[in-house]
Design a protein around this motif. Sequence first.
Motif, PDB file in Angstrom:
ATOM      1  N   THR A 152     -11.144  -9.429  -0.894  1.00 13.25           N
ATOM      2  CA  THR A 152     -11.866  -8.299  -0.320  1.00 13.25           C
ATOM      3  C   THR A 152     -11.933  -7.159  -1.329  1.00 13.25           C
ATOM      4  OG1 THR A 152     -10.066  -6.944   0.611  1.00 13.25           O
ATOM      5  CG2 THR A 152     -10.675  -8.948   1.818  1.00 13.25           C
ATOM      6  N   ASP A 153     -12.663  -6.119  -0.955  1.00 11.93           N
ATOM      7  CA  ASP A 153     -12.787  -4.963  -1.839  1.00 11.93           C
ATOM      8  C   ASP A 153     -11.508  -4.144  -1.915  1.00 11.93           C
ATOM      9  OD1 ASP A 153     -12.954  -4.098   0.775  1.00 11.93           O
ATOM     10  OD2 ASP A 153     -14.540  -2.639   0.405  1.00 11.93           O
ATOM     11  N   GLN A 154     -10.496  -4.489  -1.100  1.00 10.18           N
ATOM     12  CA  GLN A 154      -9.217  -3.794  -1.146  1.00 10.18           C
ATOM     13  C   GLN A 154      -8.070  -4.691  -1.589  1.00 10.18           C
ATOM     14  OE1 GLN A 154      -8.814  -0.471  -0.658  1.00 10.18           O
ATOM     15  NE2 GLN A 154     -11.031  -0.359  -0.433  1.00 10.18           N
ATOM     16  N   GLY A 155      -8.344  -5.964  -1.844  1.00  5.01           N
ATOM     17  CA  GLY A 155      -7.288  -6.853  -2.289  1.00  5.01           C
ATOM     18  C   GLY A 155      -7.362  -8.210  -1.622  1.00  5.01           C
ATOM     19  N   LEU A 156      -6.433  -9.072  -2.003  1.00  7.54           N
ATOM     20  CA  LEU A 156      -6.418 -10.465  -1.546  1.00  7.54           C
ATOM     21  C   LEU A 156      -5.495 -10.618  -0.343  1.00  7.54           C
ATOM     22  CD1 LEU A 156      -7.319 -13.424  -2.259  1.00  7.54           C
ATOM     23  CD2 LEU A 156      -5.139 -13.620  -3.473  1.00  7.54           C
ATOM     24  N   MET A 157      -5.959 -11.391   0.634  1.00  9.11           N
ATOM     25  CA  MET A 157      -5.179 -11.685   1.831  1.00  9.11           C
ATOM     26  C   MET A 157      -5.414 -13.149   2.187  1.00  9.11           C
ATOM     27  SD  MET A 157      -3.197 -10.003   4.052  1.00  9.11           S
ATOM     28  CE  MET A 157      -3.722  -8.297   4.056  1.00  9.11           C
ATOM     29  N   TRP A 159      -0.342 -14.229   8.382  1.00  7.00           N
ATOM     30  CA  TRP A 159      -1.036 -13.661   7.233  1.00  7.00           C
ATOM     31  C   TRP A 159      -0.062 -13.453   6.086  1.00  7.00           C
ATOM     32  CZ3 TRP A 159      -6.296 -12.079   7.278  1.00  7.00           C
ATOM     33  CH2 TRP A 159      -6.930 -12.168   8.521  1.00  7.00           C
ATOM     34  N   GLN A 160      -0.595 -13.496   4.877  1.00  7.37           N
ATOM     35  CA  GLN A 160       0.129 -13.071   3.684  1.00  7.37           C
ATOM     36  C   GLN A 160      -0.778 -12.143   2.885  1.00  7.37           C
ATOM     37  OE1 GLN A 160       3.174 -15.864   1.740  1.00  7.37           O
ATOM     38  NE2 GLN A 160       1.450 -17.217   2.143  1.00  7.37           N
ATOM     39  N   SER A 161      -0.178 -11.122   2.276  1.00  4.54           N
ATOM     40  CA  SER A 161      -0.980 -10.190   1.479  1.00  4.54           C
ATOM     41  C   SER A 161      -0.513 -10.197   0.036  1.00  4.54           C
ATOM     42  CB  SER A 161      -0.886  -8.767   2.052  1.00  4.54           C
ATOM     43  OG  SER A 161       0.400  -8.225   1.862  1.00  4.54           O
ATOM     44  N   TRP A 162      -1.479 -10.123  -0.856  1.00  5.05           N
ATOM     45  CA  TRP A 162      -1.225  -9.950  -2.287  1.00  5.05           C
ATOM     46  C   TRP A 162      -2.127  -8.820  -2.766  1.00  5.05           C
ATOM     47  CZ3 TRP A 162      -1.745 -14.977  -0.292  1.00  5.05           C
ATOM     48  CH2 TRP A 162      -0.573 -15.718  -0.287  1.00  5.05           C
ATOM     49  N   LEU A 163      -1.825  -7.623  -2.267  1.00  6.19           N
ATOM     50  CA  LEU A 163      -2.643  -6.473  -2.613  1.00  6.19           C
ATOM     51  C   LEU A 163      -2.393  -6.082  -4.065  1.00  6.19           C
ATOM     52  CD1 LEU A 163      -2.223  -4.401   0.667  1.00  6.19           C
ATOM     53  CD2 LEU A 163      -4.011  -6.036   0.057  1.00  6.19           C
ATOM     54  N   PRO A 164      -3.344  -5.426  -4.716  1.00  3.25           N
ATOM     55  CA  PRO A 164      -3.213  -5.129  -6.146  1.00  3.25           C
ATOM     56  C   PRO A 164      -1.956  -4.322  -6.456  1.00  3.25           C
ATOM     57  CG  PRO A 164      -5.438  -4.665  -5.382  1.00  3.25           C
ATOM     58  CD  PRO A 164      -4.625  -4.948  -4.161  1.00  3.25           C
ATOM     59  N   THR A 165      -1.278  -4.691  -7.524  1.00  5.00           N
ATOM     60  CA  THR A 165      -0.082  -3.959  -7.941  1.00  5.00           C
ATOM     61  C   THR A 165      -0.429  -2.763  -8.813  1.00  5.00           C
ATOM     62  OG1 THR A 165       0.203  -5.397  -9.871  1.00  5.00           O
ATOM     63  CG2 THR A 165       1.269  -6.070  -7.825  1.00  5.00           C
ATOM     64  N   LEU A 166      -1.685  -2.629  -9.186  1.00  6.43           N
ATOM     65  CA  LEU A 166      -2.167  -1.486  -9.960  1.00  6.43           C
ATOM     66  C   LEU A 166      -3.430  -0.932  -9.304  1.00  6.43           C
ATOM     67  CD1 LEU A 166      -1.847  -2.775 -13.650  1.00  6.43           C
ATOM     68  CD2 LEU A 166      -0.300  -1.224 -12.451  1.00  6.43           C
ATOM     69  N   PRO A 167      -3.711   0.357  -9.478  1.00  6.13           N
ATOM     70  CA  PRO A 167      -2.890   1.338 -10.189  1.00  6.13           C
ATOM     71  C   PRO A 167      -1.759   1.862  -9.318  1.00  6.13           C
ATOM     72  CG  PRO A 167      -4.863   2.395  -9.360  1.00  6.13           C
ATOM     73  CD  PRO A 167      -4.999   0.933  -9.022  1.00  6.13           C
ATOM     74  N   ALA A 168      -0.618   2.175  -9.946  1.00  2.82           N
ATOM     75  CA  ALA A 168       0.455   2.878  -9.249  1.00  2.82           C
ATOM     76  C   ALA A 168       0.069   4.347  -9.158  1.00  2.82           C
ATOM     77  CB  ALA A 168       1.766   2.719 -10.000  1.00  2.82           C
ATOM     78  N   ILE A 169       0.184   4.926  -7.961  1.00  2.63           N
ATOM     79  CA  ILE A 169      -0.307   6.296  -7.780  1.00  2.63           C
ATOM     80  C   ILE A 169       0.769   7.275  -7.324  1.00  2.63           C
ATOM     81  CG2 ILE A 169      -2.661   5.535  -7.289  1.00  2.63           C
ATOM     82  CD1 ILE A 169      -2.064   5.983  -4.325  1.00  2.63           C
ATOM     83  N   ALA A 170       1.877   6.791  -6.761  1.00  2.51           N
ATOM     84  CA  ALA A 170       2.905   7.706  -6.267  1.00  2.51           C
ATOM     85  C   ALA A 170       4.234   6.979  -6.204  1.00  2.51           C
ATOM     86  CB  ALA A 170       2.529   8.254  -4.891  1.00  2.51           C
ATOM     87  N   VAL A 171       5.334   7.756  -6.272  1.00  2.00           N
ATOM     88  CA  VAL A 171       6.668   7.170  -6.244  1.00  2.00           C
ATOM     89  C   VAL A 171       7.604   8.126  -5.517  1.00  2.00           C
ATOM     90  CG1 VAL A 171       7.295   8.150  -8.498  1.00  2.00           C
ATOM     91  CG2 VAL A 171       8.475   6.103  -7.657  1.00  2.00           C
ATOM     92  N   ALA A 172       8.550   7.558  -4.762  1.00  2.00           N
ATOM     93  CA  ALA A 172       9.546   8.351  -4.042  1.00  2.00           C
ATOM     94  C   ALA A 172      10.817   7.530  -3.914  1.00  2.00           C
ATOM     95  CB  ALA A 172       9.038   8.756  -2.660  1.00  2.00           C
ATOM     96  N   GLN A 173      11.967   8.206  -3.933  1.00  2.00           N
ATOM     97  CA  GLN A 173      13.247   7.519  -3.797  1.00  2.00           C
ATOM     98  C   GLN A 173      13.880   7.895  -2.470  1.00  2.00           C
ATOM     99  OE1 GLN A 173      15.797   7.775  -7.194  1.00  2.00           O
ATOM    100  NE2 GLN A 173      17.478   6.646  -6.245  1.00  2.00           N
ATOM    101  N   GLN A 174      14.392   6.871  -1.764  1.00  2.00           N
ATOM    102  CA  GLN A 174      15.058   7.096  -0.483  1.00  2.00           C
ATOM    103  C   GLN A 174      16.296   6.222  -0.443  1.00  2.00           C
ATOM    104  OE1 GLN A 174      15.447   5.493   2.821  1.00  2.00           O
ATOM    105  NE2 GLN A 174      16.030   7.422   3.773  1.00  2.00           N
TER     106      GLN A 174
END
Length: 713
Positions: free
Chosen positions: A607-612, A27-42
């Motif tokens: 799909t309703d959640q993105g492209l796969m 499988w390969q996923s190309w899920l939507p890059t927007l909207p960005a909703i959260a960010v964290a640095q590790q």
Amino acid sequence: MYRFLLPLYLLCLGPLLLPAQPLIGQWQSWLPTLPAIAVAQQGDKVYCATSSGLFSVTTGAEQDISRYSKVNGLYDIGIRAISSNENGVLIAYRNSNLDFLSGSNSYNLPELLRKQTTSDKTIFRIYPGGSNMYLCTGLGVVVVNTTAPEIAATYALGPVYGFTVLNNQYYAATATGVKTSPMTGTNPADYRNWSAVGQLADTVSNILSFGGQLICQQGTKLYILQNNAWEPYYSGVTNLAVQGDYLTISNPTSIVFIGKDGSVGTPVQDGLLKAIRQTTGDKQYTWVADSLSGLLQYDGQTFSTISLNGPASILTGQLLFTNNTLYAPAGGVSDSWAANNNTGVYYTYSNGDWQQYTDSLHHDIMVMAPDPAGNGLYAGSFGNGLIHIASDGTRTYELPNQKISGLTTDASGNLWIAVYGASYNLVCKKPDGTYLTFRSTYAQSGNAISQLIADDAGQIWIVSPQSNGIFIYNTVSNQWTQYRQGSAQGNLPSNDVNCMAKDKNGSIWVGTGTGIGVIACSTCDAVWPIIQQGNFAGYLFQDEEVTAIAVDGANRKWVGTHKGVWLVNEDGTGIVENFTTDNSPLPGNRIYSISINPNTGEVYFATDQGLMSYRGTATEGKTMSKDSVLVFPNPVTHDYGGNIAISGLADNSLVKITDVSGRVVYQTWSKGGLALWNGVDYTGHRPQTGVYLVFASSATTGEHLVTKIVFIN
């Protein structure tokens, strides 16, 4: 439960393969890059959560990007919050499931998801405190020990929206103000050990400690705790975070940095700051999750966008694969055929690269078709007419203000256009550029037509939404036919038709609101395929909403529904594959569209959640030659245990694999132009190191040596 976590780009690699070519069954996923909703640095990575996925970017000059999904280690989709500590990154989903990423491992913590309770399990925020993470939820504070990792405790306080620690005290922002409990000496799981702090009695949405002081947020106002009373501190705030020596506060379009000495910086504004959701950072960079602009990096002077290779949005239009390129329009309509009013955007995918094209004057581009003259393609806007996009990018606009709902081409070089709602709603653009218009002789509610198919007999098949069934226009006899539900009217399973596909035998497969009908000719009633499962038999997809159908190189049918996707055999009597969100990386069960790369067999699911996409087991047959046949992977190394694919064959070829002495080690038939070998001989053993010969023959050719396979053990 844990998995080994791989960056997505590694999963696309096989021996001697380009990154854009996954192995069979991958499988390969190309899920939507927007909207960005959260960010964290590790560490040296910044993680950004979008509505359907997660990606990370390294903070160095190279900015290496890795994407994460159910394909390569995550257990769910639909992220609500993320946070990080020295052990890894905790991901909280909208359904209360949890994933923890630590090094190369991914751990799933489903206890909160599975917890039987009438309380609200929504996760609002995550506070990192040492080796623990504190989830602010509708039922209270849930403590996650990230060293184990496991859920360690629950503090049942009712809804908690923020959490922090200061001077050996816990502080919680609740629906009735701020509450506190000692970290030691009492049991914080007992709500009676929590007491009110200060005079705020209504909902407090967040709290943090900064410079040895407590700051909380109520609405858009900040308060600071002084002498056990909350004093006004700042206003006009939607988000706040501690970033090193600064308190970072923001509203949707600006950021303010406040020092520990109380000094307030000038608000930072930029054209990229449009809908700030969260910020994080260190002394060098500030990272911003912006709903409309994505992940932004701020170096103290300028903002820059972190660009991902993929579509930014959900793809609600009809996918098209032509000229070795996937075209993916982002416009669409509601179930009642009202325009979504999305910006006129479509994407292309070719050779591993995505490109976005925007036409701000034409919203809801939802259908596309190649130009019959070979000069680019046509795009249909649902409300702004037809767009011709020439090979050099030049655009020409036609049929202004019309709702274009379907496009197809015929063997005579005509472009056929469905114009939803128009009185003469079937339009033909001839090769000389002139137009002809037509209207069905049958009654049709709403003048509603959509998908079009041109068959081999000069007929145009027309889906008519709003319970009109299907119309057929015969361009030779100028006659119309209608298919509806009922034995004397065409025998469709339902008048609610969603989609059609023409198979390699010329039959039309019709997807309706209650199953599939197959029409072998324009004077034949539809037949409902009967599928056998064990001792039970039933009509194919009986009572299921069928939303998409695509035909692969072996004449099998990929069928999309509201409950996932199926692959059925050529006549629809058997199920070959079934993918849902529960048993596969498929991001969503509602399928909008399906398209297939005929050369590789890769199947794309919108799909309703993105492209796969899924690398299927059938390709289109070709005129067979040594140059057309490709084996992958090749050579086959000792650590490879998957299928070996032989592509570029003629339809339904007999394939024999022999050693150099002529001994047959394996024999099979191709599916379309693709044959698979599991890498073992008839005795169940892996062949020895050496060169193996591949011979192929078809109905029109004799047996020929077409390629070689090298095994390395």
